[in-house]
Design a protein around this motif. Structure first.
Motif, PDB file in Angstrom:
ATOM      1  N   UNK A 298       0.852  -1.225   0.043  1.00 26.25           N
ATOM      2  CA  UNK A 298      -0.175  -0.081  -0.115  1.00 26.25           C
ATOM      3  C   UNK A 298       0.834   1.297  -0.066  1.00 26.25           C
ATOM      4  N   UNK A 299       1.982   1.239   0.696  1.00 22.78           N
ATOM      5  CA  UNK A 299       2.789   2.422   0.833  1.00 22.78           C
ATOM      6  C   UNK A 299       3.483   2.731  -0.551  1.00 22.78           C
ATOM      7  N   UNK A 300       4.042   1.482  -1.070  1.00 26.77           N
ATOM      8  CA  UNK A 300       4.629   1.789  -2.644  1.00 26.77           C
ATOM      9  C   UNK A 300       3.563   2.439  -3.635  1.00 26.77           C
ATOM     10  N   UNK A 301       2.200   2.071  -3.461  1.00 25.85           N
ATOM     11  CA  UNK A 301       1.047   2.514  -4.230  1.00 25.85           C
ATOM     12  C   UNK A 301       0.959   4.119  -3.966  1.00 25.85           C
ATOM     13  N   UNK A 302       0.901   4.323  -2.683  1.00 28.62           N
ATOM     14  CA  UNK A 302       0.630   5.806  -2.285  1.00 28.62           C
ATOM     15  C   UNK A 302       2.010   6.548  -3.039  1.00 28.62           C
ATOM     16  N   UNK A 303       3.299   6.085  -2.767  1.00 27.86           N
ATOM     17  CA  UNK A 303       4.335   6.734  -3.381  1.00 27.86           C
ATOM     18  C   UNK A 303       4.108   7.083  -4.702  1.00 27.86           C
ATOM     19  N   UNK A 304       3.788   5.993  -5.650  1.00 29.60           N
ATOM     20  CA  UNK A 304       3.319   6.134  -7.021  1.00 29.60           C
ATOM     21  C   UNK A 304       2.303   7.035  -7.334  1.00 29.60           C
ATOM     22  N   UNK A 305       1.241   7.259  -6.570  1.00 28.71           N
ATOM     23  CA  UNK A 305       0.067   8.370  -6.949  1.00 28.71           C
ATOM     24  C   UNK A 305       0.991   9.632  -6.562  1.00 28.71           C
ATOM     25  N   UNK A 306       1.549   9.787  -5.267  1.00 29.03           N
ATOM     26  CA  UNK A 306       2.092  11.100  -4.770  1.00 29.03           C
ATOM     27  C   UNK A 306       2.967  11.450  -6.045  1.00 29.03           C
ATOM     28  N   UNK A 307       3.988  10.696  -6.561  1.00 27.79           N
ATOM     29  CA  UNK A 307       4.957  11.250  -7.556  1.00 27.79           C
ATOM     30  C   UNK A 307       4.172  11.405  -8.941  1.00 27.79           C
ATOM     31  N   UNK A 308       3.246  10.872  -9.244  1.00 26.06           N
ATOM     32  CA  UNK A 308       2.371  10.856 -10.431  1.00 26.06           C
ATOM     33  C   UNK A 308       1.931  12.546 -10.252  1.00 26.06           C
ATOM     34  N   UNK A 309       1.322  12.615  -9.089  1.00 21.41           N
ATOM     35  CA  UNK A 309       0.620  13.896  -8.667  1.00 21.41           C
ATOM     36  C   UNK A 309       1.584  15.061  -9.053  1.00 21.41           C
ATOM     37  N   UNK A 310       2.481  14.976  -8.298  1.00 19.82           N
ATOM     38  CA  UNK A 310       3.673  15.905  -8.293  1.00 19.82           C
ATOM     39  C   UNK A 310       4.160  16.051  -9.799  1.00 19.82           C
TER      40      UNK A 310
END
Length: 193
Positions: free
Chosen positions: A52-64
């Motif tokens: 889950x934390x890896x998926x959150x990183x991916x969404x945060x990185x895509x957002x930024x």
């Protein structure tokens, strides 16, 4: 008949109240929600293939990354300082490339990414859009310094703590570029004072 009408009205009222409590989620919130409910225990196409934390990183990185591209495109049109325009062009090019790479990884891992920057980034973009000339240049540069500090920190954390090797490698690969962007925008910021 009256009982049925009364029950129908109560049900309709309940649904209306529930709808009022569900504020619209922005694209990043929606992606995080979708990823959170995906079945992490299956190895098929229905499950998410990362923690889950890896998926959150991916969404945060895509957002930024999407926010950087959008702000860069705006700066290409509105900036008056040639250094700021040059930096904006680099943002569009480098972050578009990183976003595409992240999308490819996310697809293989069944991670849902946001399709637009989150509400916070959209609000900042709207504020930036209202500015012009030197005021725009300064606001854009300040936003880029702040944003790149946050993204560098996020990538540094992911390069050490991601459980998924591909996402860890992505963070490790992108981190030096983001640090170089930060150094360049800080130099531009210092030259504008």
């Amino acid at each position: 008949m009256k009982k049925i009408s009364l029950v129908a009205m109560i049900a309709l009222a309940a649904l209306s109240f529930q709808a009022c409590n569900n504020a619209a989620k922005d694209s990043k919130e929606t992606a995080d929600s979708v990823n959170a409910v995906k079945d992490t225990t299956t190895n098929g196409s229905t499950g998410i293939a990362v923690a889950e934390m890896d998926a959150k990183f991916a969404t945060d990185a895509a957002n930024a990354g999407m926010a950087e591209v959008a702000a860069g495109k705006m700066a290409l049109e509105k900036a008056t300082n040639p250094q700021v325009k040059e930096f904006a062009g680099m943002m569009v090019m480098d972050h578009t490339k990183a976003n595409e790479e992240l999308m490819a990884i996310a697809k293989t891992k069944n991670i849902t990414l946001p399709t637009a920057p989150d509400e916070e980034h959209q609000k900042k973009a709207a504020e930036l859009e209202k500015k012009s000339g030197k005021e725009f240049d300064k606001a854009y540069v300040d936003a880029m310094v702040d944003g790149h500090k946050k993204v560098a920190s996020m990538l540094e954390d992911a390069s050490k703590n991601c459980k998924d090797m591909e996402l860890m490698a992505f963070a490790t690969k992108i981190l030096p570029t983001v640090k170089a962007h930060l150094a360049k925008i800080e130099a531009i910021q210092a030259s504008m004072k």
